[in-house]
Design a protein around this motif. Structure first.
Motif, mmCIF file in Angstrom:
data_model
loop_
_atom_site.group_PDB
_atom_site.id
_atom_site.type_symbol
_atom_site.label_atom_id
_atom_site.label_comp_id
_atom_site.label_asym_id
_atom_site.label_seq_id
_atom_site.Cartn_x
_atom_site.Cartn_y
_atom_site.Cartn_z
ATOM 1 N N LEU A 122 -31.175 -1.896 12.033
ATOM 2 C CA LEU A 122 -30.658 -2.712 13.121
ATOM 3 C C LEU A 122 -29.328 -3.327 12.728
ATOM 4 O O LEU A 122 -29.158 -3.815 11.607
ATOM 5 C CB LEU A 122 -31.638 -3.839 13.458
ATOM 6 C CG LEU A 122 -32.974 -3.403 14.054
ATOM 7 C CD1 LEU A 122 -33.988 -4.524 13.956
ATOM 8 C CD2 LEU A 122 -32.801 -3.002 15.511
ATOM 9 N N PHE B 112 -29.734 -4.816 9.145
ATOM 10 C CA PHE B 112 -31.100 -5.082 8.754
ATOM 11 C C PHE B 112 -31.882 -3.781 8.678
ATOM 12 O O PHE B 112 -31.578 -2.811 9.370
ATOM 13 C CB PHE B 112 -31.809 -5.986 9.780
ATOM 14 C CG PHE B 112 -31.265 -7.376 9.886
ATOM 15 C CD1 PHE B 112 -30.265 -7.668 10.802
ATOM 16 C CD2 PHE B 112 -31.765 -8.396 9.092
ATOM 17 C CE1 PHE B 112 -29.777 -8.958 10.931
ATOM 18 C CE2 PHE B 112 -31.279 -9.696 9.211
ATOM 19 C CZ PHE B 112 -30.287 -9.962 10.135
ATOM 20 N N GLY C 7 -43.704 -2.298 12.344
ATOM 21 C CA GLY C 7 -44.543 -3.480 12.496
ATOM 22 C C GLY C 7 -44.259 -4.601 11.524
ATOM 23 O O GLY C 7 -45.041 -5.554 11.441
ATOM 24 N N LYS C 8 -43.161 -4.496 10.805
ATOM 25 C CA LYS C 8 -42.852 -5.485 9.771
ATOM 26 C C LYS C 8 -41.634 -6.318 10.150
ATOM 27 O O LYS C 8 -41.048 -6.157 11.214
ATOM 28 C CB LYS C 8 -42.592 -4.773 8.434
ATOM 29 C CG LYS C 8 -43.714 -3.888 7.981
ATOM 30 C CD LYS C 8 -44.960 -4.668 7.640
ATOM 31 C CE LYS C 8 -46.037 -3.767 7.071
ATOM 32 N NZ LYS C 8 -47.295 -4.504 6.784
ATOM 33 N N GLY C 9 -41.270 -7.215 9.233
ATOM 34 C CA GLY C 9 -40.132 -8.087 9.466
ATOM 35 C C GLY C 9 -38.807 -7.404 9.208
ATOM 36 O O GLY C 9 -38.745 -6.231 8.861
ATOM 37 N N LEU C 10 -37.738 -8.174 9.392
ATOM 38 C CA LEU C 10 -36.384 -7.671 9.189
ATOM 39 C C LEU C 10 -35.905 -8.071 7.802
ATOM 40 O O LEU C 10 -35.945 -9.254 7.437
ATOM 41 C CB LEU C 10 -35.435 -8.257 10.229
ATOM 42 C CG LEU C 10 -35.396 -7.596 11.606
ATOM 43 C CD1 LEU C 10 -36.694 -7.776 12.352
ATOM 44 C CD2 LEU C 10 -34.234 -8.139 12.406
ATOM 45 N N LEU D 115 -24.252 -8.098 4.739
ATOM 46 C CA LEU D 115 -23.581 -9.035 5.636
ATOM 47 C C LEU D 115 -22.087 -8.875 5.427
ATOM 48 O O LEU D 115 -21.601 -8.982 4.295
ATOM 49 C CB LEU D 115 -24.004 -10.467 5.300
ATOM 50 C CG LEU D 115 -23.264 -11.609 6.004
ATOM 51 C CD1 LEU D 115 -23.590 -11.613 7.493
ATOM 52 C CD2 LEU D 115 -23.617 -12.949 5.371
ATOM 53 N N GLN E 10 -24.306 -8.121 10.552
ATOM 54 C CA GLN E 10 -25.370 -7.982 9.573
ATOM 55 C C GLN E 10 -26.162 -6.715 9.874
ATOM 56 O O GLN E 10 -26.501 -6.448 11.036
ATOM 57 C CB GLN E 10 -26.291 -9.223 9.659
ATOM 58 C CG GLN E 10 -27.011 -9.579 8.404
ATOM 59 C CD GLN E 10 -27.600 -11.008 8.435
ATOM 60 O OE1 GLN E 10 -27.325 -11.800 9.323
ATOM 61 N NE2 GLN E 10 -28.398 -11.327 7.434
ATOM 62 N N LEU F 19 -26.989 -14.397 17.373
ATOM 63 C CA LEU F 19 -27.027 -12.973 17.056
ATOM 64 C C LEU F 19 -27.259 -12.143 18.304
ATOM 65 O O LEU F 19 -28.103 -12.491 19.135
ATOM 66 C CB LEU F 19 -28.159 -12.676 16.086
ATOM 67 C CG LEU F 19 -27.959 -12.971 14.608
ATOM 68 C CD1 LEU F 19 -29.190 -12.541 13.843
ATOM 69 C CD2 LEU F 19 -26.724 -12.287 14.076
ATOM 70 N N GLN G 297 -30.100 -1.740 19.540
ATOM 71 C CA GLN G 297 -31.462 -1.241 19.748
ATOM 72 C C GLN G 297 -32.038 -0.589 18.491
ATOM 73 O O GLN G 297 -33.233 -0.332 18.418
ATOM 74 C CB GLN G 297 -31.479 -0.228 20.893
ATOM 75 C CG GLN G 297 -31.178 -0.845 22.249
ATOM 76 C CD GLN G 297 -32.309 -1.717 22.750
ATOM 77 O OE1 GLN G 297 -33.472 -1.462 22.493
ATOM 78 N NE2 GLN G 297 -31.974 -2.776 23.467
ATOM 79 N N GLN H 132 -35.948 -2.498 9.151
ATOM 80 C CA GLN H 132 -37.265 -2.906 9.623
ATOM 81 C C GLN H 132 -38.235 -1.746 9.444
ATOM 82 O O GLN H 132 -38.041 -0.673 10.009
ATOM 83 C CB GLN H 132 -37.237 -3.341 11.087
ATOM 84 C CG GLN H 132 -38.571 -3.872 11.580
ATOM 85 C CD GLN H 132 -38.535 -4.349 13.002
ATOM 86 O OE1 GLN H 132 -37.703 -3.932 13.804
ATOM 87 N NE2 GLN H 132 -39.457 -5.264 13.356
ATOM 88 N N PHE I 5 -28.319 -8.185 18.940
ATOM 89 C CA PHE I 5 -28.815 -7.021 18.222
ATOM 90 C C PHE I 5 -28.554 -5.734 18.986
ATOM 91 O O PHE I 5 -28.558 -5.709 20.221
ATOM 92 C CB PHE I 5 -30.331 -7.129 18.030
ATOM 93 C CG PHE I 5 -30.747 -8.034 16.921
ATOM 94 C CD1 PHE I 5 -30.911 -9.388 17.136
ATOM 95 C CD2 PHE I 5 -30.983 -7.539 15.649
ATOM 96 C CE1 PHE I 5 -31.291 -10.233 16.117
ATOM 97 C CE2 PHE I 5 -31.371 -8.369 14.614
ATOM 98 C CZ PHE I 5 -31.525 -9.718 14.844
#
Lengths: 115, 113
Positions: free
Chosen positions: A89, A36, A41-44, A49, A34, A103, A107, A38, A105
């Protein structure tokens, strides 16, 4: 133990360029991979996918490929825009042993697209 | 409303205090996860739950505990917060089939002073 590496760590490009982000993983026993995005300072946010049986997935200007046997994936961004600036990511869902379904990840690659 | 909601969004707490981070989801997923993100260390798994009665430790569970109150709710507690628990915390969900992807919440930024 699965290890995921993303290259480059950071990338700065002018607007309009096509670019490629790379992800490699050490254990090919994966269910899927997957990508992503980002923002600071926020979400993924999930971008794409790819199942282990698939070779690529496309969404708009994004195209992700997967070569499971060689442990590599690329994320291709066409005609980059300043709004694409973010950290990207890569994460693999492991199929083996005690890491089943979990998962791992990378870096991340910090992308800056300047006008 | 977001599919995966985390509260609070930001929190500053003092060393030694107990704090709870909450996660709720509307996706109907059975599996829920807590991750923390630190600069240079990436995302690391703290705890995960396959259903209400199945809770498991992740890579870095020391100093944390969790509670799965319902299929849709998974909370993370820091029993006695310490400064090196300052991080960005994420909740994630997934259906219990391997080929499904993960959905992440927007994160909780926790600062322990």
């Amino acid at each position: 133990k699965q290890e995921v590496t993303q290259i480059p760590a950071a990338l700065s490009v002018p607007e309009g360029e096509n670019l490629v982000l790379n992800c490699s993983f050490t254990d090919s026993a994966i269910y899927n991979l997957q990508w992503f995005r980002q923002d600071p300072g926020k979400g993924l946010t999930s971008l794409l996918l790819i199942q282990s049986s698939q070779r690529e997935q496309t969404s708009g200007r994004l195209n992700a490929s997967l070569d499971k046997s060689s442990g590599r994936s690329t994320l291709y961004i066409a005609a980059s825009q300043p709004g694409d600036s973010a950290t990207y990511l890569c994460a693999v869902a492991n199929a083996g042993g005690t890491s089943y379904g979990k998962l791992t990840f990378g870096q991340g690659t910090i992308l800056t697209v300047h006008p | 409303d977001a599919d995966v909601t985390q509260t609070p969004r930001n929190r500053i707490t003092k060393t030694g205090k107990r704090i709870m981070l909450e996660c709720s989801q509307t996706k109907g997923h059975d599996r829920m996860y807590w991750y923390r993100q630190d600069p240079g260390l990436g995302l690391r798994l703290i705890y995960y739950s396959f259903d209400v009665k199945d809770i498991n430790k992740g890579e870095i569970s020391d100093g944390y505990s969790v509670s799965r109150q319902a299929q849709a709710k998974f909370s993370l507690s820091l029993e006695s917060a310490i400064p090196n628990q300052t991080a960005l915390y994420f909740c994630a969900t997934r259906l219990g089939f391997p080929n499904y992807g993960y959905t992440f919440g927007s994160g909780t930024r926790l600062t322990v002073v």
